[in-house]
Design a protein around this motif. Structure first.
Motif, PDB file in Angstrom:
ATOM      1  N   LEU B  34       0.835  -1.209   0.000  1.00 36.50           N
ATOM      2  CA  LEU B  34       0.000   0.000   0.000  1.00 36.50           C
ATOM      3  C   LEU B  34       0.868   1.257   0.000  1.00 36.50           C
ATOM      4  CD1 LEU B  34      -3.040   0.843   0.290  1.00 36.50           C
ATOM      5  CD2 LEU B  34      -2.656   0.900   2.763  1.00 36.50           C
ATOM      6  N   LEU B  35       1.932   1.218   0.778  1.00 34.72           N
ATOM      7  CA  LEU B  35       2.779   2.406   0.937  1.00 34.72           C
ATOM      8  C   LEU B  35       3.721   2.603  -0.244  1.00 34.72           C
ATOM      9  CD1 LEU B  35       3.681   2.006   4.728  1.00 34.72           C
ATOM     10  CD2 LEU B  35       2.026   3.589   3.729  1.00 34.72           C
ATOM     11  N   THR B  36       4.073   1.501  -0.907  1.00 29.92           N
ATOM     12  CA  THR B  36       5.067   1.601  -1.987  1.00 29.92           C
ATOM     13  C   THR B  36       4.458   1.382  -3.365  1.00 29.92           C
ATOM     14  OG1 THR B  36       5.569  -0.762  -1.859  1.00 29.92           O
ATOM     15  CG2 THR B  36       6.883   0.716  -0.464  1.00 29.92           C
ATOM     16  N   GLY B  37       3.195   0.941  -3.412  1.00 27.74           N
ATOM     17  CA  GLY B  37       2.580   0.631  -4.704  1.00 27.74           C
ATOM     18  C   GLY B  37       3.201  -0.590  -5.370  1.00 27.74           C
ATOM     19  N   ASP B  38       3.713  -1.506  -4.565  1.00 26.62           N
ATOM     20  CA  ASP B  38       4.407  -2.696  -5.083  1.00 26.62           C
ATOM     21  C   ASP B  38       3.379  -3.752  -5.511  1.00 26.62           C
ATOM     22  OD1 ASP B  38       5.791  -5.098  -5.392  1.00 26.62           O
ATOM     23  OD2 ASP B  38       7.229  -4.629  -3.810  1.00 26.62           O
ATOM     24  N   LEU B  39       3.152  -3.830  -6.827  1.00 26.09           N
ATOM     25  CA  LEU B  39       2.117  -4.728  -7.348  1.00 26.09           C
ATOM     26  C   LEU B  39       2.453  -6.192  -7.102  1.00 26.09           C
ATOM     27  CD1 LEU B  39      -0.536  -5.086  -8.962  1.00 26.09           C
ATOM     28  CD2 LEU B  39       0.844  -5.116 -11.050  1.00 26.09           C
ATOM     29  N   ALA B  40       3.729  -6.547  -7.284  1.00 26.55           N
ATOM     30  CA  ALA B  40       4.134  -7.954  -7.110  1.00 26.55           C
ATOM     31  C   ALA B  40       3.877  -8.404  -5.667  1.00 26.55           C
ATOM     32  CB  ALA B  40       5.609  -8.131  -7.465  1.00 26.55           C
ATOM     33  N   LEU B  41       4.173  -7.525  -4.729  1.00 29.19           N
ATOM     34  CA  LEU B  41       3.952  -7.862  -3.315  1.00 29.19           C
ATOM     35  C   LEU B  41       2.451  -7.986  -3.024  1.00 29.19           C
ATOM     36  CD1 LEU B  41       5.440  -8.388  -0.661  1.00 29.19           C
ATOM     37  CD2 LEU B  41       5.348  -5.929  -0.177  1.00 29.19           C
ATOM     38  N   ALA B  42       1.662  -7.106  -3.628  1.00 31.11           N
ATOM     39  CA  ALA B  42       0.201  -7.182  -3.460  1.00 31.11           C
ATOM     40  C   ALA B  42      -0.313  -8.526  -3.980  1.00 31.11           C
ATOM     41  CB  ALA B  42      -0.471  -6.018  -4.189  1.00 31.11           C
ATOM     42  N   GLN B  43       0.181  -8.923  -5.155  1.00 29.61           N
ATOM     43  CA  GLN B  43      -0.213 -10.220  -5.739  1.00 29.61           C
ATOM     44  C   GLN B  43       0.151 -11.370  -4.806  1.00 29.61           C
ATOM     45  OE1 GLN B  43      -2.098 -10.429  -8.235  1.00 29.61           O
ATOM     46  NE2 GLN B  43      -1.400  -9.328 -10.065  1.00 29.61           N
ATOM     47  N   GLN B  44       1.317 -11.240  -4.177  1.00 28.51           N
ATOM     48  CA  GLN B  44       1.801 -12.283  -3.266  1.00 28.51           C
ATOM     49  C   GLN B  44       0.851 -12.416  -2.063  1.00 28.51           C
ATOM     50  OE1 GLN B  44       6.118 -11.911  -2.585  1.00 28.51           O
ATOM     51  NE2 GLN B  44       5.683 -12.539  -0.467  1.00 28.51           N
ATOM     52  N   VAL B  45       0.395 -11.290  -1.542  1.00 25.64           N
ATOM     53  CA  VAL B  45      -0.557 -11.317  -0.417  1.00 25.64           C
ATOM     54  C   VAL B  45      -1.855 -11.993  -0.854  1.00 25.64           C
ATOM     55  CG1 VAL B  45      -1.946  -9.911   1.149  1.00 25.64           C
ATOM     56  CG2 VAL B  45       0.424  -9.266   0.679  1.00 25.64           C
ATOM     57  N   ARG B 105      -3.800  -3.315  -6.135  1.00 22.48           N
ATOM     58  CA  ARG B 105      -3.844  -3.824  -7.504  1.00 22.48           C
ATOM     59  C   ARG B 105      -4.829  -3.015  -8.360  1.00 22.48           C
ATOM     60  NH1 ARG B 105      -5.360 -10.083  -8.327  1.00 22.48           N
ATOM     61  NH2 ARG B 105      -7.444  -9.296  -7.841  1.00 22.48           N
ATOM     62  N   LEU B 106      -5.976  -2.683  -7.748  1.00 31.67           N
ATOM     63  CA  LEU B 106      -7.028  -1.943  -8.471  1.00 31.67           C
ATOM     64  C   LEU B 106      -6.529  -0.579  -8.929  1.00 31.67           C
ATOM     65  CD1 LEU B 106     -10.126  -1.888  -9.208  1.00 31.67           C
ATOM     66  CD2 LEU B 106     -10.482  -0.723  -7.017  1.00 31.67           C
ATOM     67  N   ARG B 107      -5.758   0.091  -8.076  1.00 30.65           N
ATOM     68  CA  ARG B 107      -5.333   1.466  -8.401  1.00 30.65           C
ATOM     69  C   ARG B 107      -4.010   1.518  -9.158  1.00 30.65           C
ATOM     70  NH1 ARG B 107      -9.941   2.865  -8.527  1.00 30.65           N
ATOM     71  NH2 ARG B 107     -11.126   3.219  -6.617  1.00 30.65           N
ATOM     72  N   TYR B 108      -3.277   0.405  -9.183  1.00 33.93           N
ATOM     73  CA  TYR B 108      -1.996   0.370  -9.860  1.00 33.93           C
ATOM     74  C   TYR B 108      -2.137   0.785 -11.320  1.00 33.93           C
ATOM     75  CZ  TYR B 108       2.553  -1.298 -11.412  1.00 33.93           C
ATOM     76  OH  TYR B 108       3.815  -1.369 -11.939  1.00 33.93           O
ATOM     77  N   PRO B 109      -1.235   1.567 -11.919  1.00 34.82           N
ATOM     78  CA  PRO B 109       0.054   2.048 -11.383  1.00 34.82           C
ATOM     79  C   PRO B 109      -0.062   3.309 -10.522  1.00 34.82           C
ATOM     80  CG  PRO B 109      -0.148   2.736 -13.656  1.00 34.82           C
ATOM     81  CD  PRO B 109      -1.405   1.967 -13.325  1.00 34.82           C
ATOM     82  N   ASN B 110      -1.269   3.781 -10.303  1.00 40.83           N
ATOM     83  CA  ASN B 110      -1.403   4.926  -9.390  1.00 40.83           C
ATOM     84  C   ASN B 110      -1.246   4.438  -7.957  1.00 40.83           C
ATOM     85  OD1 ASN B 110      -2.041   6.824 -11.468  1.00 40.83           O
ATOM     86  ND2 ASN B 110      -4.092   5.914 -11.551  1.00 40.83           N
ATOM     87  N   PRO B 111      -0.803   5.314  -7.061  1.00 46.24           N
ATOM     88  CA  PRO B 111      -0.759   4.911  -5.651  1.00 46.24           C
ATOM     89  C   PRO B 111      -2.179   4.793  -5.103  1.00 46.24           C
ATOM     90  CG  PRO B 111       0.017   7.193  -5.912  1.00 46.24           C
ATOM     91  CD  PRO B 111      -0.286   6.687  -7.282  1.00 46.24           C
TER      92      PRO B 111
END
Lengths: 215, 215
Positions: B34-45, B105-111
């Motif tokens: 959430l804080l870094t906008g890291d999509l890969a980490l979000a997918q992992q969660v 993920r929904l807002r990516y690539p925006n924060p």
């Protein structure tokens, strides 16, 4: 299953059905209070939560007693264990009706929702009532086919929830940020209400048909 | 309680503790994403939720087996019945971490959140991790005094949730309605996360001390 066992489980079932009735009344009254700004009715919903908490505790005790004294196995044990969790879900549905009623109280004497969303919330209230009514029928009849109807009402709640986002995010939204947050959270309470009903119904279908329980 | 009984309950407890560890990792990773906008980490969660669902099902099965084969009574039966419900609460906490990750993920690539709220969500993430860490300790040690610390972290989450409302509703809020709704829902996920931890801790304290379980 002996006749005595049946009677004891019948008590638990009767209490679960009573919970669905109280929850159905709570969500209907909360919705009416939301649409009319009726503070007294909102207070009634908030005060009406104690009987639901008590019934949840009673069902837990009854199931504990049945398990302690009869050492049930197989399907009966599954039913007893599931009854405890169904009661928890129904209690949570009551909490969600209370959240809606508290929002009415918080905004009183102003209306908690703008007029243009009355129809949306009226529909949510109707779908939420139907979903808990059907949940009661599933518990009473063990008719697994009713679970499909519950899924349809749940889809309806999800659809209305998405529709509300469209309204709130449109350029025509004239009620500002606070009202947008209010109605989004309110709408989420209805959506969660539906999810809990689906959980209850799935648990019963799992016991009745042996079909896998999809979380 | 015989040695065999103890071992079987120890398995259930170990699985519950494992759940708290997975949930702790999930909420920490979701917050980082959430804080870094890291999509890969979000997918992992999001992908990491299956092991939690599986553990919940496994604990339910274990408790069912213990109850079927040993006909536990009194305190042991309470522990077995409570373990099932604690697992449900922990699974739900995992779902809430997934909700946060899905928003990234929904807002990516925006924060997913504006910079001015980074600190608030960082604090929420920390409190949420501490609360589930303490929950694991309560399960492991049966130290009822830890429940007070859990209540403090829960108060912290409630305070941060209220603080966020103040930010979003202030005249300085420059991010519009959609961002306001996003951060309110996200904040609510953390708040609910804390509530579930409190429920788990209270259940255990109830068993350990016999003090009434305040729902």
């Amino acid at each position: 299953m002996s006749e005595i066992d049946r009677n004891e489980l019948a008590h638990v079932n009767a209490d679960l059905i009573l919970m669905t009735q109280l929850v159905g009344k709570a969500i209907t009254d909360a919705t009416t209070a939301l649409l009319t700004g009726d503070l007294a009715l909102a207070q009634q919903v908030i005060g009406g939560d104690d009987p639901l908490n008590d019934l949840n505790a009673k069902i837990e005790d009854e199931c504990f007693q049945i398990t302690s004294t009869q050492a049930p196995v197989a399907r009966k044990l599954r039913m007893v264990m599931s009854a405890v969790r169904m009661a928890t879900s129904l209690e949570r549905m009551g909490d969600l009706a209370v959240h809606i009623a508290k929002q009415v109280r918080l905004r009183y004497p102003n209306p908690a929702i703008p007029a243009e969303l009355h129809e949306t919330f009226a529909q949510m209230g109707k779908a939420a009532f139907k979903i808990v009514e059907k949940t009661g029928e599933v518990i009473e009849t063990h008719d697994a086919s009713l679970a499909e109807q519950i899924a349809i009402y749940d889809d309806e709640l999800d659809r209305l929830h998405r529709e509300l986002f469209t309204t709130v995010l449109s350029e025509n939204w004239a009620h500002g940020v606070e009202a947008a947050i209010d109605v989004t959270l309110l709408s989420r309470f209805y959506e969660r209400f539906g999810d809990h009903a689906v959980t209850v119904a799935r648990r019963l279908v799992h016991i009745v048909t042996g079909e896998p329980y999809n979380r």
